[in-house]
Design a protein around this motif. Structure first.
Motif, PDB file in Angstrom:
ATOM      1  N   SER A  47     -63.669 -12.781-113.266  1.00  0.00           N
ATOM      2  CA  SER A  47     -64.363 -12.763-111.986  1.00  0.00           C
ATOM      3  C   SER A  47     -63.386 -12.932-110.828  1.00  0.00           C
ATOM      4  O   SER A  47     -63.506 -12.260-109.798  1.00  0.00           O
ATOM      5  CB  SER A  47     -65.422 -13.872-111.953  1.00  0.00           C
ATOM      6  OG  SER A  47     -66.112 -13.872-110.725  1.00  0.00           O
ATOM      7  N   THR A 100     -61.267  -9.723-110.241  1.00  0.00           N
ATOM      8  CA  THR A 100     -61.966  -8.559-109.683  1.00  0.00           C
ATOM      9  C   THR A 100     -62.620  -8.837-108.335  1.00  0.00           C
ATOM     10  O   THR A 100     -63.162  -7.925-107.711  1.00  0.00           O
ATOM     11  CB  THR A 100     -63.059  -8.080-110.664  1.00  0.00           C
ATOM     12  OG1 THR A 100     -63.956  -9.176-110.947  1.00  0.00           O
ATOM     13  CG2 THR A 100     -62.449  -7.605-111.975  1.00  0.00           C
ATOM     14  N   ALA A 101     -62.567 -10.084-107.863  1.00  0.00           N
ATOM     15  CA  ALA A 101     -63.312 -10.473-106.667  1.00  0.00           C
ATOM     16  C   ALA A 101     -62.924  -9.679-105.425  1.00  0.00           C
ATOM     17  O   ALA A 101     -63.788  -9.260-104.650  1.00  0.00           O
ATOM     18  CB  ALA A 101     -63.144 -11.968-106.396  1.00  0.00           C
ATOM     19  N   SER A 140     -67.477  -8.665-109.848  1.00  0.00           N
ATOM     20  CA  SER A 140     -67.134 -10.075-109.992  1.00  0.00           C
ATOM     21  C   SER A 140     -68.390 -10.940-110.105  1.00  0.00           C
ATOM     22  O   SER A 140     -68.488 -11.807-110.982  1.00  0.00           O
ATOM     23  CB  SER A 140     -66.294 -10.520-108.789  1.00  0.00           C
ATOM     24  OG  SER A 140     -65.996 -11.890-108.872  1.00  0.00           O
TER      25      SER A 140
END
Length: 208
Positions: free
Chosen positions: A168, A171-172, A179
């Motif tokens: 998460s 990919t945020a 995410s």
């Protein structure tokens, strides 16, 4: 001017606290001695009056970081909480946007696992101590009667949460929706919405 023992201890604790937070934010390789001492409000040379090396500080800071918990698990008394409710609270607290966005204040396992694996056997040993402590604390809070099967369940949940948080965070910035989806999916899989069990009302005895 001579520094008192109390002040010396306070300075040392400040260095460890600063290092524990900065390492989680930036990684073991992303933090210099000057960053740590500046954050702790001390001079650059002050660090080596307390620690023989930066590696020694990193190991102590890593262990200190494992004192972090979502809730004060060590204060819970046996039987004073519903394990299912606690599992729900811990999973949803861990896999939250707030935890994802503040690594310096969060779980060291998700923030430093890769760094610890590359830092050599001494750091690996310290990290293993912290992970083992987390397993035991989590099991006490969420497993009615901790045993081999309960430990396996605990490891499964903890490893899943750590992995989800790592993905998460990664990919945020590039795909916020993904995410959030990762966090939401694992929350639902590991601890579905908690519904307190209703206490059954004892049936009144019929007089004959």
């Amino acid at each position: 001017m001579k520094v008192s023992k109390a002040q010396t201890a306070e300075n040392r604790a400040g260095i460890v606290e600063a290092a524990a937070r900065l390492y989680r934010e930036k990684g073991l390789g992303g933090v210099g001695v000057s960053d740590i001492t500046r954050d702790a409000g001390l001079t650059h040379g002050g660090l080596y009056r307390h620690f023989e090396s930066k590696d020694a500080l990193a190991r102590e800071a890593c262990l200190r970081a494992f004192d972090w918990t979502i809730t004060p698990l060590d204060r819970l008394k046996d039987g004073a909480h519903d394990p299912a409710e606690m599992l729900h609270a811990l999973v949803h607290g861990y896999l939250s946007t707030e935890h994802r966005d503040h690594p310096g204040e969060g779980c060291p396992a998700a923030a430093l696992a890769v760094d610890a694996a590359r830092a050599g056997p001494e750091m690996s040993e310290v990290f293993a101590q912290g992970v083992e402590r987390n397993i035991q604390r989590f099991a006490r809070a969420t497993t009615p009667a901790p045993d081999a099967a309960g430990r396996a369940d605990t490891i499964h949940v903890l490893a899943s949460m750590v992995g989800a948080l790592v993905l998460s965070r990664a990919t945020a910035a590039g795909n916020p929706a993904l995410s959030e989806e990762i966090l939401a999916t694992l929350r639902a899989q590991l601890a579905p919405e908690f519904k307190p069990r209703l206490k059954s009302t004892p049936k009144s005895k019929t007089k004959r």
